[in-house]
Scaffold this active site. Structure first.
Site, short mmCIF file in Angstrom:
data_model
loop_
_atom_site.label_atom_id
_atom_site.label_comp_id
_atom_site.label_asym_id
_atom_site.label_seq_id
_atom_site.Cartn_x
_atom_site.Cartn_y
_atom_site.Cartn_z
N ASP A 187 -1.58 28.33 -5.75
CA ASP A 187 -0.66 29.14 -6.55
C ASP A 187 -1.40 30.33 -7.17
O ASP A 187 -2.58 30.54 -6.91
CB ASP A 187 0.09 28.29 -7.58
CG ASP A 187 -0.77 27.83 -8.75
OD1 ASP A 187 -1.85 28.40 -8.99
OD2 ASP A 187 -0.36 26.89 -9.46
N ILE A 189 -2.81 31.25 -9.90
CA ILE A 189 -4.01 31.23 -10.74
C ILE A 189 -5.16 30.44 -10.14
O ILE A 189 -6.21 30.30 -10.78
CB ILE A 189 -3.69 30.68 -12.14
CG1 ILE A 189 -3.22 29.21 -12.07
CG2 ILE A 189 -2.66 31.55 -12.83
CD1 ILE A 189 -3.07 28.57 -13.44
N LYS A 190 -5.01 29.95 -8.91
CA LYS A 190 -6.07 29.15 -8.31
C LYS A 190 -7.18 30.05 -7.75
O LYS A 190 -7.01 31.25 -7.57
CB LYS A 190 -5.51 28.25 -7.21
CG LYS A 190 -4.51 27.21 -7.73
CD LYS A 190 -5.12 26.31 -8.79
CE LYS A 190 -4.26 25.11 -9.14
NZ LYS A 190 -2.97 25.44 -9.73
N SER A 191 -8.31 29.42 -7.43
CA SER A 191 -9.46 30.17 -6.92
C SER A 191 -9.13 30.87 -5.60
O SER A 191 -9.67 31.92 -5.29
CB SER A 191 -10.65 29.23 -6.71
OG SER A 191 -11.01 28.61 -7.92
#
Length: 393
Positions: A187, A189-191
């Site tokens: 999503d 905000i993931k790395s």
């Protein structure tokens, strides 16, 4: 390289870190006119598998969908229990409930916020069908001490590795390569982001085939094959949770730049560790940064002051957060609540600091100084609990 990011990492943690190639990737796919599941999705799956060093990866619409489908592939259903830490995002629990199974909440290690083999062992019951360790903050979870016991009892490990793409175990094996059904989230905000998306590492070719059917409404053929025939077959109950080609294009651009993001996140976490060292009443949650791609930076502060400190940081324009309110205290999950001493202590102490990869050393110093100032002006007393509880098991 042109980097497109938030103008203020302190005030926009939820914005993705972009490498500057994503817009061109989306435009390329828009021109094809194929926006559902397609060749771009399948190429992304192959590239993910190559990066991880596994035989196959099945891409899906979200990390929650990945957990849901993986549990179904593991045979989880009504009457079963799934061991899961209470200290996780509610999506972990909702995925369990979507199968008709029930959560069995487990406690965590206060130093890592992750379950251990002992926590899992203590939570097992005769109806346990699966165990869902949550790789909090990106740190790998080692269940090797109970692996043989779980296998003997027919209990499947479904890893919630939403935070942990790119992380590794102490022996050097990447998360996703240890034989568990591993689930990632991509999503915003993931790395690694697809805008929204997820993926499952299947254990066998048959399991991969079933996952691909279930993500496309139980159908046994992709769209390109269906349009060449006069009909199609639905083999089982399924869901519409494939990963679109547009999202896959973003993911491919992100994967190409992943070494940079991994390095930035490790540097950021280490900078925080240095800036926070020596601040009284602050304990940094250990993410094993040498082997992890950190998702967040979480500290523990004295419970009587946490909410006040949180409010003061926000007043200073610093978006601190709490990740996560324990699920066994949530109204929707109260039927499965049980005492979890460490989790209940941690719930009132944990504080997530801004962790956008665009933060500078100056930003980190500002956060650390603001945190120290907020604690200095908090009422005195009841400050020994952090250090004492950090050593508990």
């Amino acid at each position: 390289m042109t980097v497109v990011t938030s103008p203020s990492g302190l005030a926009a943690n939820a914005r993705p870190y972009l490498h500057g190639t994503e817009l061109a990737a989306i435009a390329r796919v828009l021109e094809t006119g194929q926006y559902g599941h397609g060749a771009e999705t399948e190429q992304f799956e192959r590239e993910l598998a190559a990066f991880l060093g596994v035989e196959d990866v099945v891409a899906v619409a979200t990390g929650t969908a990945a957990l849901h489908l993986a549990l179904l592939a593991a045979g989880v259903g009504p009457g079963d229990e799934v061991v899961v830490p209470s200290l996780t995002f509610c999506a972990s629990v909702q995925a369990i409930l979507a199968t008709g199974a029930a959560p069995r909440f487990a406690d965590v290690d206060p130093t890592t916020l992750c379950v251990t083999a002992d926590h899992v062992r203590a939570a097992l019951t005769p109806t346990t069908r699966a165990v869902m360790p949550v790789l909090y903050g990106g740190r790998a979870v080692d269940l090797a001490p109970i692996a043989a016991d779980l296998a003997a009892r027919g209990i499947v490990v479904v890893e919630d590795a939403a935070h942990a793409f790119g992380s590794a175990h102490p022996g050097g094996r990447r998360v996703g390569t240890t034989g568990a059904l591993t689930c990632f989230s991509f999503d915003a905000i993931k790395s690694l982001t697809c805008g929204d998306g997820g993926a499952i590492v299947p254990r066998t070719p048959d399991e991969a085939q079933r996952l691909r059917r279930v993500r496309l409404l139980g159908m046994g053929a992709v769209r390109e094959e269906r349009v060449r025939t006069v009909g199609y077959q639905v083999h089982e109950a399924g869901f519409r949770c494939h990963l679109s080609t547009l999202h896959a294009a973003i993911g491919r651009a992100q994967l190409a730049g992943f070494p940079e993001i991994a390095s930035r996140r490790q540097r950021l976490w280490r900078s925080y560790a240095a800036a926070l060292a020596g601040i009284p009443d602050v304990s940094l949650v250990d993410l094993d940064v040498a082997r992890s791609v950190p998702f967040n930076c979480v500290v523990r502060v004295p419970a009587p002051h946490r909410d006040t400190v949180h409010a003061r940081l926000h007043a200073d324009g610093i978006q601190a957060g709490v990740h996560y309110p324990p699920n066994h205290r949530q109204p929707a999950f109260s039927a499965w609540s049980s005492p979890l001493p460490a989790t209940e202590t941690l719930a009132d102490e944990i504080l997530s600091l801004p962790f956008h990869p665009d933060l500078t050393d100056g930003d980190i110093t500002r956060v650390a100084d603001a945190l120290a100032a907020a604690l200095r002006t908090a009422p005195t007393g009841s400050t020994a609990a952090v250090g004492q509880e950090a050593g508990a098991r």
